[in-house]
Design an enzyme around this catalytic site. Structure first.
Site, mmCIF file in Angstrom:
data_model
loop_
_atom_site.group_PDB
_atom_site.id
_atom_site.type_symbol
_atom_site.label_atom_id
_atom_site.label_comp_id
_atom_site.label_asym_id
_atom_site.label_seq_id
_atom_site.Cartn_x
_atom_site.Cartn_y
_atom_site.Cartn_z
ATOM 1 N N VAL A 37 0.844 -1.215 0.000
ATOM 2 C CA VAL A 37 0.000 0.000 0.000
ATOM 3 C C VAL A 37 0.871 1.253 0.000
ATOM 4 C CG1 VAL A 37 -1.627 1.373 1.383
ATOM 5 C CG2 VAL A 37 -1.972 -1.084 1.104
ATOM 6 N N ASP A 56 10.561 3.699 6.242
ATOM 7 C CA ASP A 56 10.268 2.316 6.633
ATOM 8 C C ASP A 56 11.318 1.878 7.644
ATOM 9 O OD1 ASP A 56 8.507 -0.118 4.945
ATOM 10 O OD2 ASP A 56 9.950 -0.687 6.495
ATOM 11 N N THR A 106 -1.784 -4.464 9.750
ATOM 12 C CA THR A 106 -2.745 -4.652 10.859
ATOM 13 C C THR A 106 -3.237 -6.102 10.804
ATOM 14 O OG1 THR A 106 -4.445 -3.775 9.390
ATOM 15 C CG2 THR A 106 -3.547 -2.267 11.055
ATOM 16 N N THR A 141 -6.064 -0.853 7.499
ATOM 17 C CA THR A 141 -7.416 -1.326 7.806
ATOM 18 C C THR A 141 -7.523 -1.628 9.296
ATOM 19 O OG1 THR A 141 -7.507 -2.327 5.613
ATOM 20 C CG2 THR A 141 -9.164 -3.040 7.219
ATOM 21 N N CYS A 281 -6.400 -9.881 3.940
ATOM 22 C CA CYS A 281 -7.487 -8.901 4.063
ATOM 23 C C CYS A 281 -8.834 -9.564 4.281
ATOM 24 C CB CYS A 281 -7.496 -8.010 2.833
ATOM 25 S SG CYS A 281 -5.945 -7.147 2.688
HETATM 26 N N1 LIG Z 1 -1.887 -5.202 0.450
HETATM 27 C C1 LIG Z 1 -2.993 -4.706 -0.051
HETATM 28 O O1 LIG Z 1 -3.341 -4.930 -1.209
HETATM 29 C C2 LIG Z 1 -3.895 -3.883 0.813
HETATM 30 C C3 LIG Z 1 -3.610 -3.701 2.168
HETATM 31 N N2 LIG Z 1 -4.438 -2.906 2.936
HETATM 32 C C4 LIG Z 1 -4.090 -2.627 4.319
HETATM 33 O O2 LIG Z 1 -2.953 -1.741 4.320
HETATM 34 C C5 LIG Z 1 -2.128 -1.996 5.454
HETATM 35 C C6 LIG Z 1 -0.706 -2.278 4.980
HETATM 36 O O3 LIG Z 1 -0.742 -3.456 4.237
HETATM 37 P P1 LIG Z 1 0.469 -3.849 3.248
HETATM 38 O O4 LIG Z 1 0.964 -2.643 2.546
HETATM 39 O O5 LIG Z 1 0.011 -5.012 2.459
HETATM 40 O O6 LIG Z 1 1.591 -4.305 4.306
HETATM 41 P P2 LIG Z 1 3.088 -4.758 3.951
HETATM 42 O O7 LIG Z 1 3.447 -5.799 4.958
HETATM 43 O O8 LIG Z 1 3.205 -5.037 2.499
HETATM 44 O O9 LIG Z 1 3.934 -3.405 4.220
HETATM 45 C C7 LIG Z 1 4.023 -2.863 5.500
HETATM 46 C C8 LIG Z 1 5.348 -2.100 5.584
HETATM 47 O O10 LIG Z 1 5.364 -1.381 6.812
HETATM 48 C C9 LIG Z 1 6.658 -1.452 7.356
HETATM 49 N N3 LIG Z 1 6.561 -1.150 8.784
HETATM 50 C C10 LIG Z 1 6.097 -1.933 9.772
HETATM 51 N N4 LIG Z 1 6.138 -1.264 10.943
HETATM 52 C C11 LIG Z 1 6.627 -0.023 10.678
HETATM 53 C C12 LIG Z 1 6.904 1.132 11.457
HETATM 54 N N5 LIG Z 1 6.660 1.162 12.773
HETATM 55 N N6 LIG Z 1 7.395 2.236 10.845
HETATM 56 C C13 LIG Z 1 7.635 2.218 9.514
HETATM 57 N N7 LIG Z 1 7.392 1.165 8.705
HETATM 58 C C14 LIG Z 1 6.895 0.056 9.298
HETATM 59 C C15 LIG Z 1 7.137 -2.859 7.022
HETATM 60 O O11 LIG Z 1 8.549 -2.929 7.065
HETATM 61 C C16 LIG Z 1 6.575 -3.022 5.592
HETATM 62 O O12 LIG Z 1 7.509 -2.574 4.639
HETATM 63 C C17 LIG Z 1 -2.800 -3.130 6.201
HETATM 64 O O13 LIG Z 1 -3.644 -2.585 7.181
HETATM 65 C C18 LIG Z 1 -3.650 -3.812 5.124
HETATM 66 O O14 LIG Z 1 -4.786 -4.460 5.672
HETATM 67 C C19 LIG Z 1 -5.564 -2.320 2.415
HETATM 68 C C20 LIG Z 1 -5.883 -2.501 1.083
HETATM 69 C C21 LIG Z 1 -5.073 -3.259 0.192
HETATM 70 C C1 LIG Z 2 -14.039 -5.937 -1.268
HETATM 71 C C2 LIG Z 2 -12.848 -6.276 -2.087
HETATM 72 O O1 LIG Z 2 -12.934 -6.669 -3.241
HETATM 73 N N1 LIG Z 2 -11.653 -6.137 -1.452
HETATM 74 C C3 LIG Z 2 -10.444 -6.408 -2.169
HETATM 75 C C4 LIG Z 2 -9.608 -7.381 -1.348
HETATM 76 O O2 LIG Z 2 -8.516 -7.781 -2.146
HETATM 77 P P1 LIG Z 2 -8.055 -9.321 -2.063
HETATM 78 O O3 LIG Z 2 -7.031 -9.518 -3.114
HETATM 79 O O4 LIG Z 2 -7.689 -9.696 -0.683
HETATM 80 O O5 LIG Z 2 -9.474 -10.007 -2.325
HETATM 81 P P2 LIG Z 2 -10.090 -11.060 -3.335
HETATM 82 O O6 LIG Z 2 -9.764 -10.799 -4.732
HETATM 83 O O7 LIG Z 2 -11.500 -11.138 -3.001
HETATM 84 O O8 LIG Z 2 -9.385 -12.462 -2.893
HETATM 85 C C5 LIG Z 2 -9.422 -12.868 -1.543
HETATM 86 C C6 LIG Z 2 -9.503 -14.374 -1.497
HETATM 87 O O9 LIG Z 2 -10.841 -14.795 -1.769
HETATM 88 C C7 LIG Z 2 -10.843 -15.735 -2.814
HETATM 89 N N2 LIG Z 2 -12.108 -15.596 -3.552
HETATM 90 C C8 LIG Z 2 -12.430 -14.400 -4.135
HETATM 91 C C9 LIG Z 2 -13.633 -14.268 -4.786
HETATM 92 C C10 LIG Z 2 -14.521 -15.366 -4.847
HETATM 93 O O10 LIG Z 2 -15.602 -15.318 -5.457
HETATM 94 N N3 LIG Z 2 -14.158 -16.545 -4.260
HETATM 95 C C11 LIG Z 2 -12.972 -16.684 -3.608
HETATM 96 O O11 LIG Z 2 -12.663 -17.771 -3.098
HETATM 97 C C12 LIG Z 2 -9.607 -15.433 -3.634
HETATM 98 O O12 LIG Z 2 -9.174 -16.564 -4.345
HETATM 99 C C13 LIG Z 2 -8.621 -15.055 -2.533
HETATM 100 O O13 LIG Z 2 -8.067 -16.212 -1.963
HETATM 101 O O14 LIG Z 2 -9.117 -6.795 -0.144
HETATM 102 C C14 LIG Z 2 -8.310 -5.627 -0.357
HETATM 103 C C15 LIG Z 2 -7.795 -5.170 0.994
HETATM 104 O O15 LIG Z 2 -8.561 -4.653 1.789
HETATM 105 O O16 LIG Z 2 -6.568 -5.375 1.192
HETATM 106 C C16 LIG Z 2 -9.178 -4.579 -1.032
HETATM 107 O O17 LIG Z 2 -8.461 -3.370 -1.163
HETATM 108 C C17 LIG Z 2 -9.642 -5.124 -2.372
HETATM 109 O O18 LIG Z 2 -10.465 -4.159 -3.022
#
Ligand SMILES: NC(=O)C1=CN([C@@H]2O[C@H](COP(=O)(O)OP(=O)(O)OC[C@H]3O[C@@H](n4cnc5c(N)ncnc54)[C@H](O)[C@@H]3O)[C@@H](O)[C@H]2O)C=CC1
Ligand SMILES: CC(=O)N[C@@H]1[C@@H](OP(=O)(O)OP(=O)(O)OC[C@H]2O[C@@H](n3ccc(=O)[nH]c3=O)[C@H](O)[C@@H]2O)O[C@H](C(=O)O)[C@@H](O)[C@@H]1O
Length: 450
Positions: A37, A56, A106, A141, A281
């Site tokens: 993110v 980071d 988170t 989140t 997520c």
């Molecule tokens: N990965 C995704 O596609 C999505 C993630 N989110 C949410 O966004 C948040 C972040 O997720 P990701 O980016 O996937 O995590 P990530 O694990 O990919 O990245 C987190 C980064 O934060 C760094 N970090 C940890 N503690 C720290 C600190 N105290 N100060 C500075 N840096 C620190 C880590 O070294 C790492 O590089 C989570 O709450 C997740 O649920 C929401 C939507 C999409």
């Molecule tokens: C509501 C929604 O679509 N949220 C998205 C989701 O992304 P993420 O890649 O985790 O979700 P996903 O594409 O539903 O896949 C999650 C898991 O669910 C599975 N999956 C998905 C759809 C489905 O019909 N059946 C199923 O089994 C996928 O294979 C996977 O294992 O979670 C992300 C997040 O919050 O990190 C969010 O930003 C994305 O927009």
């Protein structure tokens, strides 16, 4: 930089022409946490003309970014090398920022309780280095209330400043869909919120500069926090329904995929497919809402039941493999099963919290030997997350059973009968995501799908 007091119309639109005077070229933004993110966020703010600091705690991440390497694999190295983001592990640089965006993990713990340690730790660091007039916006989140009740106080404790009087907090969730270019940071409406309407307006102006799809002003941070979690809860509940159906129809010897395809001919039937529901997520975020709900004495049973169904799927899939091997007359002990497709979802090179690991553990309970393969993952990445031998090249030689996991493009192109011809006879195949058309699979194959 707090704009004038403003009120909001019910639909979240600003009710005044004035906007905070955020000028990208004169505004420094610090992104805390450079993961899936935070890194795209830093790059996007940089592209939009802001002066961006990417902070980071991981020296390895920062070093690789400084070398111009995209550590997430989503942006491409050029986006890093050609940008002007200042990547650093030095928290003192936070002082220069007017806006700090927090994008740290988170997760939940083994009892499914939310862990906000990373948020608290990041807030402590930011608090120690931020100046008055800074706006700190949480993007991670969380459950409704966390920004105000957890991040705000942690910032106050570390800075000695008053939240609301001397600095501000806001919440704006990330909604990008991994692996989906049509739904990324720029082209999904960004929900924005602040501890006051004026802060909301300020946050709205900040993101308006970088999100092409525009912003939605939530009336409170709790509404914004809840909206984010609810998006994922709705998906988890809907997938839970089709998983419940899949387990039922397996007993009725009815092909679930065929049922969903038929029902899907109705205009308002929602397209969800049974599966393992992996990732950090969808299987995680419902627990944030459940945690908060229970604190308030509520008990959203449907959310809990859906989680329970989805968590039962790894065992269900393993049982399908056992039934297929048994149908093929293969002794389970020493049966060799190739699990192809190990990531948490199709065409995304991210294995974090992939439930295929739980399937492998279930198979091992029967003495089944498991080998892994994933076209998107290196042997090192597979070995770091799954205690299995992996194959660099896809081969079905000497394989008694094939378990098709994440439906990567490479795997979707496989011909079931060519695959079966290579496998030990008679072959057993479990197709988690319905990659094969069941009518293409010969009767000699013990074939099952979820
Ligand atoms: N990965 C995704 O596609 C999505 C993630 N989110 C949410 O966004 C948040 C972040 O997720 P990701 O980016 O996937 O995590 P990530 O694990 O990919 O990245 C987190 C980064 O934060 C760094 N970090 C940890 N503690 C720290 C600190 N105290 N100060 C500075 N840096 C620190 C880590 O070294 C790492 O590089 C989570 O709450 C997740 O649920 C929401 C939507 C999409
Ligand atoms: C509501 C929604 O679509 N949220 C998205 C989701 O992304 P993420 O890649 O985790 O979700 P996903 O594409 O539903 O896949 C999650 C898991 O669910 C599975 N999956 C998905 C759809 C489905 O019909 N059946 C199923 O089994 C996928 O294979 C996977 O294992 O979670 C992300 C997040 O919050 O990190 C969010 O930003 C994305 O927009």
């Amino acid at each position: 930089m707090n704009p004038l007091q403003r009120t909001q119309t019910p639909d979240g639109k600003a009710s005044t022409e004035n906007h905070s005077d955020i000028i990208p070229e004169e505004t420094t933004v610090c992104v805390v946490g450079l993961g899936y993110v935070g890194l795209p966020l830093a790059v996007r703010f940089d592209e939009s003309g802001y002066d961006v600091i990417g902070y980071d705690i991981s020296a390895e991440t920062v070093d690789r970014l400084d070398e111009g390497i995209d550590t997430t694999g989503d942006l491409g190295d050029a986006a890093i090398a050609d940008g002007e983001v200042t990547f650093t592990t030095d928290p003192a640089t936070i002082e220069a920022a007017s806006y700090v965006l927090v994008t740290v993990p988170t997760p939940i713990d083994e009892t499914h309780d939310p862990k906000l340690d990373y948020v608290e730790s990041a807030a402590e660091t930011v608090g120690q280095h931020m100046t008055a007039e800074t706006t700190v916006i949480l993007e991670s989140t969380v459950y409704p209330g966390a920004t105000r009740e957890v991040m705000g106080p942690a910032l106050e404790a570390a800075s000695g400043l008053d939240c609301g009087e001397e600095f501000s907090v806001g919440y704006s969730p990330e909604r990008a869909n991994p692996g989906d270019e049509d739904h990324g940071l720029r082209n999904v409406v960004k929900i924005v919120s602040g501890q006051t309407d004026a802060v909301t307006e300020d946050v709205a102006t900040l993101y308006d500069h970088v999100v092409d799809a525009g912003v939605h002003r939530a009336p409170s941070m709790a509404v914004a926090e809840a909206a984010k979690v609810v998006e994922n809860v709705q998906r988890d509940v809907n997938i839970g329904l089709v998983n419940d159906l899949a387990k039922t129809f397996e007993r009725l010897d009815i092909d679930t995929e065929a049922v969903l395809s038929a029902a899907g001919t109705k205009w308002n039937f929602h397209d969800y497919r049974p599966g393992l529901v992996s990732g950090h997520c969808i299987p995680v975020d419902p627990y944030f809402l459940l945690h908060r709900a229970k604190q308030a004495g509520a008990s959203p049973d449907l959310i809990e039941a859906s989680r329970s169904v989805n968590e039962s799927m790894p065992k269900h899939v393993a049982d399908l493999m056992v039934k297929a091997l048994t149908e093929a007359g293969r002794p389970l002990a020493d049966a060799r099963v190739l699990v192809a497709g190990l990531t948490y979802k199709a065409d995304v090179a991210d294995i974090r919290n992939a439930k295929i690991g739980a399937v492998i553990e279930e198979l091992r309970e029967y003495g089944i030997e498991v080998v892994g393969y994933d076209p998107l993952l290196s042997d090192e990445t597979i070995a770091a997350h799954l205690d299995i031998e992996s194959r660099e090249r896809l081969s079905f030689e000497g394989v008694d059973g094939l378990l098709l996991g994440s439906a990567h493009e490479d795997l979707r192109e496989l011909n079931p009968n060519i695959v079966a011809a290579e496998m030990a006879k008679p072959p057993a195949i479990v197709d988690v995501n319905g990659i094969f058309d069941v009518t293409d699979v010969s009767d000699e194959v013990a074939y099952r799908r979820v």
